[in-house]
Design a protein around this motif. Structure first.
Motif, PDB file in Angstrom:
ATOM      1  N   ARG A   1       0.641  -1.202  -0.101  1.00 23.86           N
ATOM      2  CA  ARG A   1       0.178   0.042  -0.180  1.00 23.86           C
ATOM      3  C   ARG A   1       0.901   1.312   0.059  1.00 23.86           C
ATOM      4  O   ARG A   1       1.902   1.330   0.871  1.00 23.86           O
ATOM      5  CB  ARG A   1      -0.930  -0.005   1.182  1.00 23.86           C
ATOM      6  N   LEU A   2       0.845   2.056  -0.991  1.00 21.69           N
ATOM      7  CA  LEU A   2       1.336   3.440  -1.069  1.00 21.69           C
ATOM      8  C   LEU A   2       0.922   4.411  -0.075  1.00 21.69           C
ATOM      9  O   LEU A   2       0.020   5.425  -0.598  1.00 21.69           O
ATOM     10  CB  LEU A   2       1.639   3.949  -2.301  1.00 21.69           C
ATOM     11  N   ASP A   3       1.223   4.189   1.328  1.00 20.26           N
ATOM     12  CA  ASP A   3       0.465   5.191   2.002  1.00 20.26           C
ATOM     13  C   ASP A   3       1.668   5.778   3.078  1.00 20.26           C
ATOM     14  O   ASP A   3       2.758   5.214   3.215  1.00 20.26           O
ATOM     15  CB  ASP A   3      -0.271   4.131   3.144  1.00 20.26           C
ATOM     16  N   TRP A   4       1.477   6.872   3.772  1.00 18.45           N
ATOM     17  CA  TRP A   4       2.606   7.501   4.359  1.00 18.45           C
ATOM     18  C   TRP A   4       3.290   6.777   5.599  1.00 18.45           C
ATOM     19  O   TRP A   4       4.429   6.777   5.536  1.00 18.45           O
ATOM     20  CB  TRP A   4       2.049   8.851   5.230  1.00 18.45           C
ATOM     21  N   HIS A   5       2.622   5.498   5.910  1.00 22.34           N
ATOM     22  CA  HIS A   5       3.188   4.996   7.158  1.00 22.34           C
ATOM     23  C   HIS A   5       3.958   3.692   6.404  1.00 22.34           C
ATOM     24  O   HIS A   5       4.740   3.207   7.329  1.00 22.34           O
ATOM     25  CB  HIS A   5       2.172   4.289   7.991  1.00 22.34           C
ATOM     26  N   LYS A   6       3.900   3.551   5.357  1.00 23.86           N
ATOM     27  CA  LYS A   6       4.972   2.533   4.579  1.00 23.86           C
ATOM     28  C   LYS A   6       6.248   3.230   4.316  1.00 23.86           C
ATOM     29  O   LYS A   6       7.230   2.656   3.684  1.00 23.86           O
ATOM     30  CB  LYS A   6       4.222   1.865   3.380  1.00 23.86           C
ATOM     31  N   ASP A   7       6.418   4.707   4.281  1.00 17.39           N
ATOM     32  CA  ASP A   7       7.387   5.412   4.324  1.00 17.39           C
ATOM     33  C   ASP A   7       8.264   4.876   2.691  1.00 17.39           C
ATOM     34  O   ASP A   7       9.467   4.873   2.662  1.00 17.39           O
ATOM     35  CB  ASP A   7       8.496   5.316   5.308  1.00 17.39           C
ATOM     36  N   VAL A   8       7.405   4.744   1.885  1.00  9.70           N
ATOM     37  CA  VAL A   8       8.121   4.484   0.433  1.00  9.70           C
ATOM     38  C   VAL A   8       8.825   5.926  -0.052  1.00  9.70           C
ATOM     39  O   VAL A   8       9.679   5.632  -0.916  1.00  9.70           O
ATOM     40  CB  VAL A   8       6.859   4.056  -0.496  1.00  9.70           C
ATOM     41  N   ASP A   9       8.149   7.090   0.340  1.00 12.67           N
ATOM     42  CA  ASP A   9       8.897   8.203  -0.109  1.00 12.67           C
ATOM     43  C   ASP A   9      10.258   7.996   0.441  1.00 12.67           C
ATOM     44  O   ASP A   9      11.178   8.474  -0.496  1.00 12.67           O
ATOM     45  CB  ASP A   9       8.289   9.415   0.115  1.00 12.67           C
ATOM     46  N   GLY A  10      10.638   7.514   1.445  1.00 16.69           N
ATOM     47  CA  GLY A  10      12.075   7.315   1.984  1.00 16.69           C
ATOM     48  C   GLY A  10      13.006   6.369   0.781  1.00 16.69           C
ATOM     49  O   GLY A  10      14.163   6.787   0.611  1.00 16.69           O
ATOM     50  N   ILE A  11      12.139   5.405   0.380  1.00 18.16           N
ATOM     51  CA  ILE A  11      12.889   4.506  -0.465  1.00 18.16           C
ATOM     52  C   ILE A  11      13.113   5.307  -1.691  1.00 18.16           C
ATOM     53  O   ILE A  11      14.331   5.109  -2.401  1.00 18.16           O
ATOM     54  CB  ILE A  11      12.004   3.335  -0.716  1.00 18.16           C
ATOM     55  N   VAL A  12      12.110   5.821  -2.306  1.00 19.55           N
ATOM     56  CA  VAL A  12      12.291   6.502  -3.603  1.00 19.55           C
ATOM     57  C   VAL A  12      13.232   7.355  -3.443  1.00 19.55           C
ATOM     58  O   VAL A  12      14.173   7.560  -4.416  1.00 19.55           O
ATOM     59  CB  VAL A  12      10.739   6.977  -3.984  1.00 19.55           C
ATOM     60  N   ASP A  27      -0.841   0.285  -5.057  1.00 16.71           N
ATOM     61  CA  ASP A  27      -1.486   1.651  -5.152  1.00 16.71           C
ATOM     62  C   ASP A  27      -1.721   2.258  -4.054  1.00 16.71           C
ATOM     63  O   ASP A  27      -1.462   1.793  -2.899  1.00 16.71           O
ATOM     64  CB  ASP A  27      -2.676   1.528  -6.159  1.00 16.71           C
ATOM     65  N   GLY A  28      -2.127   3.498  -3.818  1.00 17.89           N
ATOM     66  CA  GLY A  28      -2.527   4.027  -2.535  1.00 17.89           C
ATOM     67  C   GLY A  28      -2.469   5.731  -2.911  1.00 17.89           C
ATOM     68  O   GLY A  28      -1.962   6.239  -3.734  1.00 17.89           O
ATOM     69  N   PRO A  29      -2.783   6.317  -1.763  1.00 17.35           N
ATOM     70  CA  PRO A  29      -2.847   7.628  -1.805  1.00 17.35           C
ATOM     71  C   PRO A  29      -1.566   8.634  -2.099  1.00 17.35           C
ATOM     72  O   PRO A  29      -1.590   9.662  -2.520  1.00 17.35           O
ATOM     73  CB  PRO A  29      -3.591   8.320  -0.369  1.00 17.35           C
ATOM     74  N   GLU A  30      -0.546   7.850  -1.853  1.00 18.23           N
ATOM     75  CA  GLU A  30       0.658   8.609  -2.051  1.00 18.23           C
ATOM     76  C   GLU A  30       1.135   8.337  -3.487  1.00 18.23           C
ATOM     77  O   GLU A  30       2.443   8.608  -3.714  1.00 18.23           O
ATOM     78  CB  GLU A  30       1.810   7.991  -1.032  1.00 18.23           C
ATOM     79  N   ARG A  31       0.819   7.567  -4.524  1.00 21.42           N
ATOM     80  CA  ARG A  31       1.181   7.175  -5.521  1.00 21.42           C
ATOM     81  C   ARG A  31       1.408   8.477  -6.554  1.00 21.42           C
ATOM     82  O   ARG A  31       2.787   8.500  -6.985  1.00 21.42           O
ATOM     83  CB  ARG A  31       0.352   6.228  -6.373  1.00 21.42           C
ATOM     84  N   ASP A  32       0.814   9.349  -6.579  1.00 24.03           N
ATOM     85  CA  ASP A  32       0.999  10.428  -7.703  1.00 24.03           C
ATOM     86  C   ASP A  32       2.269  11.136  -7.076  1.00 24.03           C
ATOM     87  O   ASP A  32       3.109  11.434  -7.822  1.00 24.03           O
ATOM     88  CB  ASP A  32      -0.223  11.445  -7.490  1.00 24.03           C
ATOM     89  N   ALA A  33       2.382  11.363  -5.757  1.00 19.42           N
ATOM     90  CA  ALA A  33       3.655  12.168  -5.342  1.00 19.42           C
ATOM     91  C   ALA A  33       4.597  11.544  -5.111  1.00 19.42           C
ATOM     92  O   ALA A  33       5.976  12.081  -5.544  1.00 19.42           O
ATOM     93  CB  ALA A  33       3.249  12.466  -3.801  1.00 19.42           C
ATOM     94  N   LEU A  34       4.600  10.127  -5.196  1.00 16.41           N
ATOM     95  CA  LEU A  34       6.027   9.300  -5.336  1.00 16.41           C
ATOM     96  C   LEU A  34       6.253   9.369  -6.723  1.00 16.41           C
ATOM     97  O   LEU A  34       7.522   9.361  -7.079  1.00 16.41           O
ATOM     98  CB  LEU A  34       5.614   7.931  -4.909  1.00 16.41           C
ATOM     99  N   GLU A  35       5.271   9.095  -7.798  1.00 19.25           N
ATOM    100  CA  GLU A  35       5.790   9.178  -9.259  1.00 19.25           C
ATOM    101  C   GLU A  35       6.537  10.360  -9.567  1.00 19.25           C
ATOM    102  O   GLU A  35       7.293  10.553 -10.228  1.00 19.25           O
ATOM    103  CB  GLU A  35       4.416   8.605 -10.170  1.00 19.25           C
ATOM    104  N   ALA A  36       5.942  11.590  -8.966  1.00 17.42           N
ATOM    105  CA  ALA A  36       6.450  13.066  -9.289  1.00 17.42           C
ATOM    106  C   ALA A  36       7.795  13.281  -8.765  1.00 17.42           C
ATOM    107  O   ALA A  36       8.748  13.654  -9.440  1.00 17.42           O
ATOM    108  CB  ALA A  36       5.439  14.056  -8.588  1.00 17.42           C
ATOM    109  N   MET A  37       8.058  12.350  -7.872  1.00 19.33           N
ATOM    110  CA  MET A  37       9.633  12.526  -7.441  1.00 19.33           C
ATOM    111  C   MET A  37      10.684  11.386  -7.851  1.00 19.33           C
ATOM    112  O   MET A  37      11.724  11.523  -7.404  1.00 19.33           O
ATOM    113  CB  MET A  37       9.832  12.381  -5.591  1.00 19.33           C
ATOM    114  N   ALA A  38      10.189  10.520  -8.329  1.00 16.87           N
ATOM    115  CA  ALA A  38      10.794   9.418  -8.944  1.00 16.87           C
ATOM    116  C   ALA A  38      11.584   9.520  -9.929  1.00 16.87           C
ATOM    117  O   ALA A  38      11.199  10.345 -11.176  1.00 16.87           O
ATOM    118  CB  ALA A  38       9.899   8.156  -9.250  1.00 16.87           C
ATOM    119  N   GLY A  39      13.038   9.196  -9.968  1.00 15.53           N
ATOM    120  CA  GLY A  39      13.622   9.084 -11.082  1.00 15.53           C
ATOM    121  C   GLY A  39      13.663   8.173 -12.280  1.00 15.53           C
ATOM    122  O   GLY A  39      12.784   7.375 -11.970  1.00 15.53           O
ATOM    123  N   GLY A  40      14.245   8.118 -13.351  1.00 16.18           N
ATOM    124  CA  GLY A  40      14.091   7.332 -14.362  1.00 16.18           C
ATOM    125  C   GLY A  40      14.465   5.875 -13.998  1.00 16.18           C
ATOM    126  O   GLY A  40      14.143   5.025 -14.742  1.00 16.18           O
TER     127      GLY A  40
END
Length: 174
Positions: A1-12, A27-40
């Motif tokens: 789940r792409l949610d704040w408590h999984k801290d996937v943004d730290g991994i990205v 998928d989850g509520p953080e997906r758009d923000a994560l995709e926006a910060m992700a590199g190639g």
């Protein structure tokens, strides 16, 4: 789940600028923000079926887990059961699911993305000692059947300990 408590943004953030590839599934509520910060080097699969999830886990070089306050964490166990090394946060149950150098490495959340990068670098340089079969065997301790067996044993022990008949009472039995 792409949610704040999984801290996937730290991994990205940790994978930003690394040569290694990161595949993010679910998928989850953080997906758009994560995709926006992700590199190639980062791709998003979205929600995946169980067969696709097993395929991704079995084909992964390692599984990175950074969940906050996880009391257990099923995703790391699924990765281990697939024979995939675990790069996990050094807290909650994950700290006990990783045997450093054997089936993966731990990182300190306080170090932020640098901590994850350090565990990735150590893994890349040293690998792990256990084979995929040994990693999968280690995960057996977290299986449903082992859980059921443990609960049955705990209940049987509690019942035995709850017997309150005093030992001296035996002398008065007929």
């Amino acid at each position: 789940r792409l949610d704040w408590h999984k801290d996937v943004d730290g991994i990205v953030r940790a994978f930003d600028g690394l040569d290694e590839r990161l595949v993010v599934a679910d998928d989850g509520p953080e997906r758009d923000a994560l995709e926006a910060m992700a590199g190639g080097n980062i791709t998003f699969e979205g929600f995946v079926s169980e067969p696709r999830k097993r395929e991704l886990l079995a084909g992964a070089k390692a599984f990175v887990f950074n969940g906050r306050d996880e009391d257990f964490g099923i995703a790391p166990v699924e990765a281990l059961a697939a024979g995939t090394p675990l790069l996990g946060v050094d807290e909650g149950m994950t700290q006990y699911q990783v045997v450093p150098g054997k089936n993966g490495y731990r990182h300190d959340r306080a170090a932020g993305p640098a901590g994850i990068r350090d565990s990735v670098a150590t893994f890349e340089a040293e690998g792990v000692a256990w084979s995929p079969a040994e990693i999968a065997s280690f995960a057996d301790r977290f299986s449903v059947s082992r859980f059921h067996d443990g609960i049955r044993a705990a209940v049987a022990d509690a019942v035995d300990r709850s017997r309150t008949e005093p030992a001296w009472y035996d002398q008065y039995r007929e």
